[in-house]
Design a protein around this motif. Structure first.
Motif, PDB file in Angstrom:
ATOM      1  N   UNK A 166      61.148  36.145  21.407  1.00 40.17           N
ATOM      2  CA  UNK A 166      62.094  37.200  21.407  1.00 40.17           C
ATOM      3  C   UNK A 166      62.002  38.069  22.631  1.00 40.17           C
ATOM      4  N   UNK A 167      61.995  37.348  23.879  1.00 43.21           N
ATOM      5  CA  UNK A 167      62.024  38.103  25.203  1.00 43.21           C
ATOM      6  C   UNK A 167      60.995  39.328  25.221  1.00 43.21           C
ATOM      7  N   UNK A 168      59.717  38.817  24.907  1.00 47.64           N
ATOM      8  CA  UNK A 168      58.738  40.165  25.304  1.00 47.64           C
ATOM      9  C   UNK A 168      58.083  39.927  26.584  1.00 47.64           C
ATOM     10  N   UNK A 169      57.518  40.860  27.052  1.00 46.22           N
ATOM     11  CA  UNK A 169      56.829  40.683  28.326  1.00 46.22           C
ATOM     12  C   UNK A 169      55.571  40.248  28.132  1.00 46.22           C
ATOM     13  N   UNK A 170      54.780  39.643  29.142  1.00 43.35           N
ATOM     14  CA  UNK A 170      53.307  38.923  28.787  1.00 43.35           C
ATOM     15  C   UNK A 170      52.621  40.232  29.182  1.00 43.35           C
ATOM     16  N   UNK A 171      51.635  40.608  28.261  1.00 42.83           N
ATOM     17  CA  UNK A 171      50.874  41.994  28.503  1.00 42.83           C
ATOM     18  C   UNK A 171      49.254  41.456  28.497  1.00 42.83           C
ATOM     19  N   UNK A 172      48.837  40.510  28.315  1.00 37.74           N
ATOM     20  CA  UNK A 172      47.546  40.061  28.339  1.00 37.74           C
ATOM     21  C   UNK A 172      46.856  40.524  29.735  1.00 37.74           C
ATOM     22  N   UNK A 173      45.867  41.016  29.680  1.00 33.51           N
ATOM     23  CA  UNK A 173      44.999  41.388  30.664  1.00 33.51           C
ATOM     24  C   UNK A 173      44.505  40.362  31.577  1.00 33.51           C
ATOM     25  N   UNK A 174      44.867  39.148  31.193  1.00 31.72           N
ATOM     26  CA  UNK A 174      44.281  37.710  32.057  1.00 31.72           C
ATOM     27  C   UNK A 174      45.578  37.106  32.344  1.00 31.72           C
ATOM     28  N   UNK A 175      46.817  37.544  32.317  1.00 29.53           N
ATOM     29  CA  UNK A 175      47.904  36.893  32.494  1.00 29.53           C
ATOM     30  C   UNK A 175      48.075  36.183  33.756  1.00 29.53           C
ATOM     31  N   UNK A 176      47.602  36.696  34.825  1.00 27.74           N
ATOM     32  CA  UNK A 176      47.822  36.348  36.049  1.00 27.74           C
ATOM     33  C   UNK A 176      47.195  35.022  36.377  1.00 27.74           C
ATOM     34  N   UNK A 177      46.281  34.782  35.488  1.00 26.96           N
ATOM     35  CA  UNK A 177      45.674  33.368  35.614  1.00 26.96           C
ATOM     36  C   UNK A 177      46.599  32.113  35.330  1.00 26.96           C
ATOM     37  N   UNK A 178      47.704  32.563  34.545  1.00 28.44           N
ATOM     38  CA  UNK A 178      48.663  31.511  34.327  1.00 28.44           C
ATOM     39  C   UNK A 178      49.381  31.122  35.631  1.00 28.44           C
ATOM     40  N   UNK A 179      49.341  31.879  36.263  1.00 32.65           N
ATOM     41  CA  UNK A 179      49.953  31.600  37.733  1.00 32.65           C
ATOM     42  C   UNK A 179      49.344  30.655  38.369  1.00 32.65           C
ATOM     43  N   UNK A 180      47.824  30.727  38.728  1.00 38.09           N
ATOM     44  CA  UNK A 180      47.221  29.835  39.041  1.00 38.09           C
ATOM     45  C   UNK A 180      47.271  28.498  38.353  1.00 38.09           C
ATOM     46  N   UNK A 181      47.360  28.593  37.247  1.00 35.92           N
ATOM     47  CA  UNK A 181      47.120  27.349  36.392  1.00 35.92           C
ATOM     48  C   UNK A 181      48.417  26.637  36.464  1.00 35.92           C
ATOM     49  N   UNK A 182      49.665  27.211  36.733  1.00 36.55           N
ATOM     50  CA  UNK A 182      50.896  26.639  36.542  1.00 36.55           C
ATOM     51  C   UNK A 182      50.883  25.664  37.979  1.00 36.55           C
ATOM     52  N   UNK A 183      51.002  24.221  37.604  1.00 36.17           N
ATOM     53  CA  UNK A 183      50.971  23.154  38.684  1.00 36.17           C
ATOM     54  C   UNK A 183      52.227  23.396  39.447  1.00 36.17           C
ATOM     55  N   UNK A 184      53.427  24.055  39.147  1.00 38.91           N
ATOM     56  CA  UNK A 184      54.465  23.988  39.805  1.00 38.91           C
ATOM     57  C   UNK A 184      54.797  25.421  40.185  1.00 38.91           C
ATOM     58  N   UNK A 240      40.825  39.089  36.177  1.00 40.21           N
ATOM     59  CA  UNK A 240      41.749  39.932  35.237  1.00 40.21           C
ATOM     60  C   UNK A 240      42.792  40.180  36.075  1.00 40.21           C
ATOM     61  N   UNK A 241      43.785  41.028  35.600  1.00 38.12           N
ATOM     62  CA  UNK A 241      45.088  41.312  36.087  1.00 38.12           C
ATOM     63  C   UNK A 241      44.567  42.558  37.107  1.00 38.12           C
ATOM     64  N   UNK A 242      43.641  43.339  36.674  1.00 37.05           N
ATOM     65  CA  UNK A 242      43.286  44.546  37.649  1.00 37.05           C
ATOM     66  C   UNK A 242      42.813  43.963  38.828  1.00 37.05           C
ATOM     67  N   UNK A 243      41.825  43.005  38.719  1.00 36.59           N
ATOM     68  CA  UNK A 243      41.481  42.565  39.971  1.00 36.59           C
ATOM     69  C   UNK A 243      42.188  41.731  40.751  1.00 36.59           C
ATOM     70  N   UNK A 244      43.285  41.077  40.278  1.00 35.99           N
ATOM     71  CA  UNK A 244      44.390  40.372  41.157  1.00 35.99           C
ATOM     72  C   UNK A 244      45.446  41.149  41.816  1.00 35.99           C
ATOM     73  N   UNK A 245      45.914  42.244  40.992  1.00 32.39           N
ATOM     74  CA  UNK A 245      47.026  42.949  41.392  1.00 32.39           C
ATOM     75  C   UNK A 245      46.581  44.381  42.124  1.00 32.39           C
ATOM     76  N   UNK A 246      45.501  44.784  42.005  1.00 29.11           N
ATOM     77  CA  UNK A 246      45.316  46.130  42.345  1.00 29.11           C
ATOM     78  C   UNK A 246      45.274  46.445  43.594  1.00 29.11           C
TER      79      UNK A 246
END
Ligand SMILES: Cc1cc2nc3c(=O)[nH]c(=O)nc-3n(C[C@H](O)[C@H](O)[C@H](O)COP(=O)(O)O)c2cc1C
Ligand code: SF4
Ligand code: FES
Lengths: 428, 776
Positions: free
Chosen positions: B180-198, B257-263
């Protein structure tokens, strides 16, 4: 001929779904026999092997052999599941067993649980089956009250609990591992095998799953012996089987006949074709099986081996009779839509391919077919077949490829003239 | 041991090895999309189909175990046909918008298409379009590009421990979506960017900034917590454009983690200090390095002349490099300064003598996964050391039982048996636990504590980990001693979760008042704190109001100072007393080394040139030493600084006693709260913990405070409240009900404008409804 003599034996008797009626016609005698004669689980399985009962859910896997795969001596719960999802278009046999003979199914499952050491079982029933669900639930209550289920069944050192689970209406949940996922509360989609359910099934525990009709055949096998059941049918194809005959026949319905019954006899039972019509084609085992030409079919007997030899499969025994009044392209277009809609979506070839097949079928049916489309259908089909996790995709390809093989001229006519060769319907 | 053959090459493999793993052992490449070595096997993409002898169907290499005698072909006609077929199916509904897709150039779908596809497609139907979702400020979605491999979904469930993305729909309508249109909030979420093969999930902050092949890669480290994750800083010209994990199985595996990735987004904050500043007529104005250094040296010298060097407090951020930390203390110790400190987040220093050589985990991160029973003592590693937390999660999944005692319990992403006394008497909890371990009989209401005691007693060698909240505790000394008591009574091992990126380095290199590099005690050193009057402050990489626990005390102390010198990266939060500001190069702009929680020494290189006129810290300190006439620090390059600190430190152990002997602790009676007041508790949140991350716009989250639901109800409070303290501005904050907050307390997120306005945690406050403007 032994017609309607095993799993639909009581269908005509009033209140056949009640325990009293079932018991008065010999119900639960198989279970009592096991306990009074101290039949061991191994002997039950041996009897099942002798009977040559093959799974009635579609794949026709020998039931006794499947039961023997359940690991022995493991600690923790083993599960027994009944597949009552009955989603294959053309099939409506399990529904009648549950409506008229719910106790036969329950008794079969109790015996199965005894043979395999399962502690708990679930009957996964197609959600739309309101009446069958009510009947099975009521029968479970009766069986519990009578001591056939629960702790220490009939005072023996054997306990088995059985529950009904109502499915939510996806064809794919009839695939055994998708059914387990759904039971666990997840999205119903098949698991890759191996591991097989016997080692990693429901909740990761050893699990055996059988179709309703498979279980319902068990009590009579125990009472009369595996040999008796085998001899009802023919070698490697034991017993009787229900055929749900639908399509262009005058008395569609469920007919339980011995394996090996010639197809013309079955057709006759179902009232034969409508006057003045001839047999064009038959889908012998549900829409997932390849279409056979009418003539071929008239030479077949109704059993796994004969239909396989003719190039199709007996499947769940859903015989769809097609006479010369319909356009095959239209039939197949509708079937293709079903598979597009029912693909669970996880495997690339099925997710993308089912829709592609339907789109091509759809434009041919609507008079917009292109010259290369027949080759395209065959080509796309060949790139789906055998490359997916479960058999749904193969089932979606079979009607397309088999119908092209049999009725290529109807496809060509459609493409060239934008309308049916057969039947009145003009393409849009 | 199955003996198999792949493409004619024979091999023995361990039972259970998949065809894909066996092929990789032989260096044979099999294309994959859904398979990922850290995730469960889905076998859904079908890209890895190979031809196995005697099987009519090609089999998925990723999921098929090798059986003895198997003969496998990865490039036979049958295998190729299967691979081409799958690729065509993947591409028919893929938009092929590579020219405008950020994944272009680092896209497995692109690469595998080049290598394996049939260049001709028969598909002439319309392509599918999937509605995009807004899943928050970090991940950009372009769901039409999704190939439904479910890597992101499996990552969420299996690694991040929160199922935020799932599969909805069936067949060709199947789509990845949040619930239901929630935002992703996990502190590890950025890793999904790396995992997405497209290019379905790409980095939002990086969106359309550059093509991947234009970027320069610099191996680096994450400075934001003590795990010490290895990173790859990617830059174009003078700008850091993104930070990705660099695989190191022993540290961060392949995650950050997202802190390390986006800071890094904070590096270009508007208030980045680009030139030296001097206060002229009350206003800070740009100055030359020469002027500023002279003013800095002059200011310090004048304080030394008038009040002696003890009147200077030199405070440094524990996220500084070893080189900076060493030079910093060397410089100020040479001047005679005694108050050299990195611990702004601590107010109780009475246990200083008992502190270890450095806060060591006392084991490797990998070994953490094999622990059976762990008690987290005032620790919330999920936000404080996210990838150390990941090891704990793996331990939990492998069957470990994890307990936590804290003042307020926070949401872990694995099962934790939490104990937080409703009365707030967390100290008493440890003391009582020790008694139970020593054989006292548990009272009826102590069920949970008694179970914990039993678990500790029954496990051979349980592990206690001490976290950030212990040092931040107002009675840290007693708390630490009580934790030690529990460990002794339980026969448990103790480890520290070091509370900042290079806290280990700060301790080892003498950035505490009472110890020199290597831990040698400075004799007679009384540990001062903010409450001790100082005439001058040196602030190195710290923002006293945002980085200290005692904001009000810090503000008062600064007010009384004659001279304040700030060296740092940003100017926005400089206290008004700062007279000289010297701009420092950030970690991405200079080289150096850190020591992580395990005691692992790791170094990093400069990725980009320093912003503006900023200079690497070690150079600034060295030149400042010249200006102050301090000899012996005239290093010419970083290597010389490194040899100097390594010489001063010597070899240090990886396994250190968690505590030395505790001094006598005089009992301190806590002052009773005024009627109607709430006691303030709080902690830095993951994205407010240091100056850089606070400035990373994509990581900014609204501040929310927390109270016990019954307190909220009793006071008739709504979802937004006003916080009042005498002599301070009224602060308005949203409030969340949280039953783990002790009654009579209010939990405040630190490092925020709100916590600064309120003056930190030192006191109490009253609260009232925001709308009525009436305090209770
Ligand atoms: C797409 C798909 C749908 C299926 N649906 C059903 C079903 O509705 N009922 C059923 O009994 N078996 C169904 N099956 C077969 C089951 O997977 C499984 O083979 C069967 O339940 C085993 O029982 P049996 O050995 O007694 O036949 C389906 C299989 C596939 C691939
Ligand atoms: S073949 Fe189709 S239905 Fe079966 S698992 Fe794959 S995608 Fe799902
Ligand atoms: S990589 Fe094997 S099926 Fe996806």
């Amino acid at each position: 001929m032994y017609v309607n003599g095993v799993t639909l034996k009581n269908r005509g008797i009033p209140d056949s779904h009640r325990l009293s009626v079932y018991e008065s016609t010999g119900g639960y005698q198989a279970l009592r026999k096991i306990f009074s004669e101290q039949v061991t689980p191994e002997q039950v399985i041996a009897e099942m092997k002798t009977s040559a009962l093959r799974g009635r859910g579609g794949a026709g896997f020998p039931t006794g052999l499947k039961w023997s795969f359940m690991p022995k001596g493991v600690s923790g719960t083993k599960y027994l599941l009944c597949n009552a999802d009955e989603g294959e278009p053309g099939t409506c046999k399990d529904r009648d067993i549950m409506r008229y003979e719910p106790h036969r199914l329950i008794e079969g499952m109790i015996i199965g649980a005894y043979a395999m050491g399962a502690r708990a079982g679930y009957i996964f029933i197609r959600g739309e089956f309101i009446e069958p669900i009510r009947r099975v639930e009521a029968a479970l209550e009766e069986a519990y009250a009578a001591g056939f289920l629960g702790e220490r069944i009939l005072g023996q050192d054997f306990s088995f609990d059985l529950y009904v689970y109502r499915g939510a209406g996806a064809y794919i949940c009839g695939e055994e591992t998708a059914l387990m996922e759904a039971l666990e509360g997840k999205k119903g989609q098949p698991r890759f095998k191996p591991p097989f359910p016997a080692s990693y099934g429901l909740y990761g525990r050893p699990t055996t799953i059988n179709n309703v009709e498979t279980f319902a055949s068990v009590p009579d096998i125990i009472v009369h012996g595996g040999q008796w059941f085998l001899e009802l049918g023919k070698a490697n194809n034991g017993g009787t089987k229900i055929f749900s005959v639908t399509g262009h026949v005058q008395r569609p319905g469920n007919y339980e006949v011995p394996m090996g019954t010639p197809f013309p006899e079955l057709l006759e039972m179902a009232g034969g074709l409508r006057p003045g019509r001839s047999l064009k084609a038959v889908i012998p085992g549900g829409t997932s099986t390849a279409m056979l030409a009418g003539d071929t079919m008239m030479d077949c007997t109704m059993d796994y081996d004969s239909i396989a030899k003719a190039g199709s499969a007996l499947g769940a025994g859903s015989v769809i009779v097609i006479d010369d009044s319909v356009c095959i392209v239209r039939v197949v277009e509708r079937i293709a839509r079903f598979y597009m809609h029912e693909s669970c979506g996880q495997c690339t070839p099925c997710r993308e391919g089912m829709g592609w097949l339907w789109r091509v079928m759809h434009r041919i049916e609507n008079g917009q077919g292109r010259a290369q489309d027949i080759e395209l259908l065959l080509n796309v089909g060949s790139r789906i077949e055998g490359r997916t996790i479960c058999a749904l995709a193969d089932g979606g390809v079979a009607p397309v490829v088999s119908s092209i093989k049999l009725f290529r001229e109807e496809y060509e006519h459609h493409i060239r003239h934008g309308q049916c060769l057969v039947g009145q319907r003009r393409a849009a | 041991m199955p003996h198999i053959e792949i493409d004619g090459r024979e091999l023995d493999v361990a039972a259970g090895t998949t065809i894909l793993e066996a092929a990789r052992q032989l260096g044979i490449y099999i294309p994959v999309f859904c398979y990922h070595p850290k995730l469960s096997i889905a076998a859904n993409c079908r890209m890895c189909l190979v031809d196995v002898e005697k099987q009519w169907k090609p089999l998925p290499a990723c999921a098929t175990p090798c059986a003895d005698g198997m003969k496998i072909q990865t490039r036979s006609a049958k295998a190729k046909a299967a691979q081409q077929g799958v690729l065509e199916f993947l591409l028919i509904n893929h938009p092929l918008d590579c020219p405008v897709c950020d994944q272009g150039g680092e896209c497995p779908l692109q690469d595998i298409t080049m290598g394996y596809a049939n260049p001709h497609s028969f598909y002439q139907e319309e392509k599918r379009v999937v509605a995009d979702k807004d899943i928050g400020p970090l991940i950009a979605t372009e769901m039409t590009r999704c190939i439904q491999c479910t890597r992101c979904v499996r990552f969420g469930q299996e690694i991040a421990g929160v199922m935020e993305l799932g599969v909805v729909g069936r067949g060709e309508k199947e789509a990845i979506s949040t619930y239901v249109s929630k935002a992703v909030s996990s502190e590890l979420s950025g890793n999904m960017i790396d995992l997405c093969p497209v290019g379905a999930l790409t980095s939002k902050p990086f969106r359309y900034k550059a093509r991947s092949w234009e970027l320069k890669h610099t191996p680096s480290l994450c400075p934001h917590c003590s795990t010490g994750c290895n990173t790859d800083v990617q830059s174009l010209g003078k700008d850091v454009l993104r930070v990705l994990p660099r695989a190191n199985e022993s540290v961060n595996e392949e995650w950050i983690c997202d802190k390390g990735r986006f800071a890094y987004a904070g590096l270009s904050a508007e208030d980045r200090g680009l030139t030296p500043l001097l206060r002229v007529n009350g206003r800070l104005q740009a100055a030359s390095w020469g002027e500023a250094l002279q003013a800095a040296a002059g200011g310090l010298e004048s304080v030394v002349r008038k009040h002696g060097p003890e009147a200077i407090a030199a405070l440094i951020s524990p996220e500084s490099s070893n080189e900076e930390l060493f030079l910093f203390q060397a410089l100020f110790r040479a001047l005679g300064v005694t108050h050299i400190e990195h611990r702004l987040r601590q107010t109780d220093f009475r246990a200083d003598a008992a502190m270890p050589l450095y806060p060591a985990l006392n084991m490797s991160l990998e070994d953490l996964e094999r622990e059976r029973t762990i008690l987290l003592c005032h620790a919330f590693p999920r936000e404080q050391q996210p990838l150390t937390n990941h090891r704990l999660r793996k331990a939990a999944l492998a069957g470990a039982t994890i307990y936590a005692i804290d003042t307020v319990l926070r949401p872990f992403n694995f099962p934790v048996q939490g104990l937080c006394p409703e009365t707030g008497d967390d100290l008493g909890t440890y003391r009582r636990l020790e008694e139970l371990l020593q054989g006292a009989t548990a009272r009826a209401e102590e069920g949970a504590l008694a179970r914990l005691a039993t678990a500790l007693r029954e496990t051979e060698d349980p592990l206690l980990l001490i976290g950030n909240d212990a040092l931040q505790h107002p009675q840290a000394a007693e708390l630490l001693r009580a934790i030690q008591g529990v460990a002794t009574a339980a026969g448990a091992r103790l480890g520290w979760l070091a509370n900042a990126g290079n806290a280990a380095g700060a301790w080892l290199l003498g950035c505490v008042p009472h110890r020199r590099p290597g831990g040698e005690t400075v004799p007679g050193q009384r540990t001062p704190s903010w409450s001790t009057a100082h005439k001058a402050f040196v602030l190195y990489g710290v923002e006293p109001e945002y980085d200290s626990l005692a904001v009000e005390a810090a503000q008062q102390a600064l007010q009384e100072a004659e001279f304040v010198l700030a060296l740092g990266h940003f100017t926005g939060n400089l206290p008004e007393q700062v007279q000289v500001f010297l701009p420092l190069a950030s970690w991405a702009e200079s080289a150096g080394s850190f020591i992580n929680n395990e005691g692992r020494l790791q170094s990093y290189r400069a990725a980009v040139k320093p912003a503006g006129e900023a200079r690497p810290g070690w150079k600034v300190l060295r030149v400042l030493a010249d200006h102050l006439g301090v000899a012996g620090l005239a290093f010419n390059d970083l290597d010389e600084v490194q040899s100097a600190w390594q010489g001063a430190l010597g070899d240090f152990p990886l396994d250190v006693p968690a505590f030395a002997a505790f001094p006598e602790l005089a009992p301190e009676a806590a002052a009773p709260l005024p009627e109607g007041h709430l006691r303030l508790l709080g902690d830095w949140t993951i994205y407010t913990a240091d100056p850089l991350v606070r400035r990373a716009a994509p990581l900014r989250r609204p501040a929310v405070c927390r109270m016990h639901p019954q307190d909220l109800q009793a006071r008739g409070l709504g979802s937004v409240i006003e916080l009042r303290r005498a002599g301070r501005p009224v602060v308005t904050l949203p409030v969340q009900a949280d039953a783990s907050v002790p009654r009579g307390c209010l939990w405040l997120p630190l490092g925020t404008a709100e916590s600064v306005a309120l003056g930190g945690l030192q006191s109490s406050c009253t609260v009232g409804r925001a709308s009525s403007r009436q305090a209770i």
